[in-house]
Scaffold this active site. Structure first.
Site, mmCIF file in Angstrom:
data_model
loop_
_atom_site.group_PDB
_atom_site.id
_atom_site.type_symbol
_atom_site.label_atom_id
_atom_site.label_comp_id
_atom_site.label_asym_id
_atom_site.label_seq_id
_atom_site.Cartn_x
_atom_site.Cartn_y
_atom_site.Cartn_z
ATOM 1 C CE1 TYR A 49 -3.996 -1.905 -0.137
ATOM 2 C CE2 TYR A 49 -3.286 -2.970 1.890
ATOM 3 C CZ TYR A 49 -4.153 -2.890 0.817
ATOM 4 O OH TYR A 49 -5.182 -3.801 0.689
ATOM 5 C CG PHE A 57 -7.411 5.679 4.714
ATOM 6 C CD1 PHE A 57 -6.842 4.540 4.166
ATOM 7 C CD2 PHE A 57 -7.715 6.742 3.874
ATOM 8 C CE1 PHE A 57 -6.558 4.458 2.802
ATOM 9 C CE2 PHE A 57 -7.438 6.668 2.507
ATOM 10 C CZ PHE A 57 -6.857 5.519 1.976
ATOM 11 N NE ARG A 85 -9.453 -2.627 -9.748
ATOM 12 C CZ ARG A 85 -9.075 -1.923 -8.675
ATOM 13 N NH1 ARG A 85 -8.306 -2.484 -7.735
ATOM 14 N NH2 ARG A 85 -9.458 -0.691 -8.506
ATOM 15 C CB THR A 91 -12.513 1.463 -3.512
ATOM 16 O OG1 THR A 91 -11.669 1.299 -4.650
ATOM 17 C CG2 THR A 91 -11.685 1.409 -2.244
ATOM 18 N NE ARG A 102 -13.223 -4.170 -2.869
ATOM 19 C CZ ARG A 102 -12.237 -3.484 -3.417
ATOM 20 N NH1 ARG A 102 -12.470 -2.675 -4.446
ATOM 21 N NH2 ARG A 102 -11.003 -3.594 -2.944
ATOM 22 C CG ASN A 112 -12.592 -2.964 0.442
ATOM 23 O OD1 ASN A 112 -11.742 -3.678 0.966
ATOM 24 N ND2 ASN A 112 -12.283 -1.941 -0.322
#
Ligand code: IDP
Ligand code: MG
Length: 154
Positions: A49, A57, A85, A91, A102, A112
């Protein structure tokens, strides 16, 4: 054929959704060529990430992704990155389309349930980040001719 990385996040594991999510990939025709449970070390979370480490966050994201095991999966298929995807969904899961993973299993942006690589370039890096060569399997798929027409496999 493309390969892409999928992570079933700790919420998917805790909520008992692993089997149902894996089933969606099998039913779609995305071939599972690598699969393992692991606890994500904080250093791996920071690398994975890296584009988000400056966000407010991020500490919560790292804590969540590392506090319990995840299931990592490598799937293969024609245009597998985009196809994955699209079955994963947006998201923010509240806005993710019905029928996406999701959209069907989550109400949250941070819980998620699943990660998927966002481009072919990212996918190559992410697959290599989570799987060694010997953990990926190039086994023949007898149903290939039913999942794809010949011209799609060229
Ligand atoms: P993606 O998972 O759909 O590719 P990214 O923007 O790459 O979305 O973000 C990676 C992960 O970081 C998300 O799946 C989610 O867990 C977390 N995340 C992204 N944006 C937020 C946010 O605004 N609040 C909390 N967590 C977020
Ligand atoms: Mg992303």
């Amino acid at each position: 054929m493309e390969r892409t990385l999928v992570l079933l996040k700790p919420d998917a594991l805790q909520r008992g959704l692993i089997g149902r999510i894996i089933t969606r990939f099998e039913e779609k025709g995305l071939k599972i060529i690598g699969l393992k449970m692991m606890k994500m070390p904080p250093a791996l979370a920071k690398e994975h990430y890296a584009h988000l480490t400056s966000k407010p966050f991020y500490p919560g994201l790292e804590q969540f992704m590392t506090h319990n095991p995840i299931v990592a999966m490598c799937v293969e298929g024609v245009e597998a990155v985009e196809a994955t995807r699209s079955i994963v969904g947006a998201t923010n899961a509240r806005k993710a389309g019905a029928g996406t993973i999701r959209g069907d299993f989550s109400m949250s942006t941070s819980r998620n349930v699943i990660h998927a690589s966002d481009s072919l370039e990212t996918a190559k890096k992410e697959v290599a980040r989570f799987f060694r060569e010997g953990e990926l399997f190039a086994y023949p798929s007898v149903l290939n001719g039913y999942f794809y027409a010949e011209d799609e496999l060229e």
